[in-house]
Motif scaffolding. Structure first.
Motif, PDB file in Angstrom:
ATOM      1  N   ASP A  86      21.618  -1.677  -3.933  1.00  0.00           N
ATOM      2  CA  ASP A  86      22.801  -2.197  -3.016  1.00  0.00           C
ATOM      3  C   ASP A  86      23.831  -1.142  -3.404  1.00  0.00           C
ATOM      4  N   ARG A 135       8.870   0.733  -4.359  1.00  0.00           N
ATOM      5  CA  ARG A 135       9.273   0.437  -6.152  1.00  0.00           C
ATOM      6  C   ARG A 135      10.504  -0.044  -6.332  1.00  0.00           C
ATOM      7  N   GLU A 136      11.759   0.322  -5.487  1.00  0.00           N
ATOM      8  CA  GLU A 136      12.934   0.204  -5.847  1.00  0.00           C
ATOM      9  C   GLU A 136      13.889  -0.485  -4.894  1.00  0.00           C
ATOM     10  N   HIS A 137      14.693  -1.151  -5.191  1.00  0.00           N
ATOM     11  CA  HIS A 137      15.613  -1.603  -4.214  1.00  0.00           C
ATOM     12  C   HIS A 137      17.117  -1.650  -4.749  1.00  0.00           C
ATOM     13  N   ALA A 160      15.355  -7.997   3.576  1.00  0.00           N
ATOM     14  CA  ALA A 160      14.186  -7.456   2.542  1.00  0.00           C
ATOM     15  C   ALA A 160      12.865  -7.752   2.903  1.00  0.00           C
ATOM     16  N   ILE A 177       7.485  -0.917   4.958  1.00  0.00           N
ATOM     17  CA  ILE A 177       7.132  -0.443   3.922  1.00  0.00           C
ATOM     18  C   ILE A 177       5.570  -0.372   4.076  1.00  0.00           C
ATOM     19  N   ALA A 219      12.413  -4.935   5.666  1.00  0.00           N
ATOM     20  CA  ALA A 219      12.002  -3.583   4.938  1.00  0.00           C
ATOM     21  C   ALA A 219      10.495  -3.804   4.196  1.00  0.00           C
ATOM     22  N   ALA A 220      10.201  -4.914   3.831  1.00  0.00           N
ATOM     23  CA  ALA A 220       8.711  -4.884   3.115  1.00  0.00           C
ATOM     24  C   ALA A 220       7.711  -4.572   3.903  1.00  0.00           C
ATOM     25  N   TRP A 233      15.676   0.453   0.279  1.00  0.00           N
ATOM     26  CA  TRP A 233      14.241   0.069  -0.524  1.00  0.00           C
ATOM     27  C   TRP A 233      13.209   1.232  -0.290  1.00  0.00           C
ATOM     28  N   THR A 234      12.372   0.956  -1.398  1.00  0.00           N
ATOM     29  CA  THR A 234      11.051   1.935  -1.363  1.00  0.00           C
ATOM     30  C   THR A 234      10.052   0.904  -2.030  1.00  0.00           C
ATOM     31  N   TRP A 269      21.902  -0.984   1.985  1.00  0.00           N
ATOM     32  CA  TRP A 269      20.855  -1.436   1.099  1.00  0.00           C
ATOM     33  C   TRP A 269      19.860  -0.218   1.286  1.00  0.00           C
ATOM     34  N   ALA A 297      16.079   4.438  -8.874  1.00  0.00           N
ATOM     35  CA  ALA A 297      17.096   3.862  -8.642  1.00  0.00           C
ATOM     36  C   ALA A 297      18.570   4.334  -8.723  1.00  0.00           C
TER      37      ALA A 297
END
Length: 310
Positions: free
Chosen positions: A234, A230-232, A201, A208, A204-205, A227-228, A225, A276
């Motif tokens: 699984d 705004r969203e995560h 995570a 991004i 990913a951050a 990620w954007t 998994w 999501a």
């Protein structure tokens, strides 16, 4: 149209001993070649951009392109051998690789070949070792720079340390691509090599923040998994009777791209707008496709009719 960029080679499987040595089973492969095949089988128009040998093995690769409906106008024939990837499978069907590729056609793609790549493609996929070995890496990076402001750029590092053992080189290219790619798909195994102990995570951050719109981490039998900003989400793996995992990650990427194309989500803004539920549907579709490949020998990717519609 998609353009998939990188290597085409032969995956050579051991078939057991013979009186004089070993039996070998050579099958068409290469991570980007597999992604192109996956897109074509899922009904997406796609071309392959890479260097292919003029020898008899290269001719077989070219015939496979035609048979699968992959555009070959962007293929560059070269007077060099074809890379061979020797694959051994353990008792669980997990592959190990030995590459024989020094001086081979897939590594020698010249910058002059960029003139063959149309400026009308909607999306480009890059990945694997052709992004880190020269001179092909320089050619592909030039293509990324040319197209990133106009088309979707997707990237999967697909690390092969037996091709380029310097993990720093892979980190350098990933860092460069994170500032230019819109979709970054990476396996959990590759994350462990690139950033041991780092939280996915957190990585990913960081990506991004550099400009990636969608980060996807595939986790084998544990699912994936995404990620954007705004969203995560699984998503679990789809059930499968495991034969081997060759081509599973490439299948996942091809199916993810096909799902996005079917819904017109081939831009950074469109990726950022996914909610999501849409992300779960996209990853679920890709996981189902990967499970089908895992149930078959080698990189035998599914066709659209084998997967759900809608």
């Amino acid at each position: 149209m998609f353009v998939v960029c990188g290597e085409a080679l032969m995956d050579v499987f051991g078939q057991g001993d013979t009186p004089g040595g070993m039996a070998l089973d050579a099958r068409i492969g290469g991570s980007p070649f597999n992604v192109a095949m996956g897109l074509a089988r899922l009904g997406q128009p796609v071309s392959f951009f890479g260097g292919i040998s003029r020898g008899f093995v290269g001719e077989r690769l070219q015939r496979a392109l035609r048979d699968e409906g992959i555009g070959g106008d962007t293929v560059v024939p070269l007077d060099a051998p074809t890379t061979l990837s020797l694959i051994g499978l353990d008792a669980h069907g997990v592959p190990s690789y030995a590459f024989y590729g020094e001086g081979c056609a897939d590594r020698l793609l010249p910058a002059s070949a960029l003139a063959q790549v149309p400026s009308t493609a909607r999306a480009f996929h890059f990945g694997s070792y052709t992004m880190v070995v020269e001179p092909v890496a320089q050619t592909l990076r030039a293509l990324v720079e040319r197209e990133r402001g106009r088309a979707l750029i997707a990237y999967d590092p697909n690390i092969r340390l037996n091709v380029e053992p310097d993990i720093g080189r892979w980190r350098e290219v990933l860092q460069w691509m994170a500032a230019r790619a819109h979709l970054l798909k990476i396996s959990e195994e590759d994350l462990a090599l690139l950033a041991p102990g780092a939280a996915p995570a957190t990585l990913a951050a960081q990506w991004i923040a550099q400009g990636v719109a969608l980060v996807v981490v595939t986790r084998g039998g544990d699912g994936a998994w995404a990620w954007t900003a705004r969203e995560h989400v699984d998503v679990p793996a789809a059930p499968s009777v495991l034969v081997d995992t060759v081509g599973a990650g490439d299948t996942f990427q091809a199916a993810l791209l096909a799902w996005l194309a079917e819904r017109g989500v081939l831009s950074a803004a469109a990726l950022l707008a996914l909610n999501a539920a849409q992300l779960r549907a996209a990853l679920g579709f890709a996981a189902q496709a990967a499970a089908i490949t895992c149930s078959r020998r080698g990189a035998d990717l599914p066709r659209r009719a084998e997967l759900p519609v809608g």
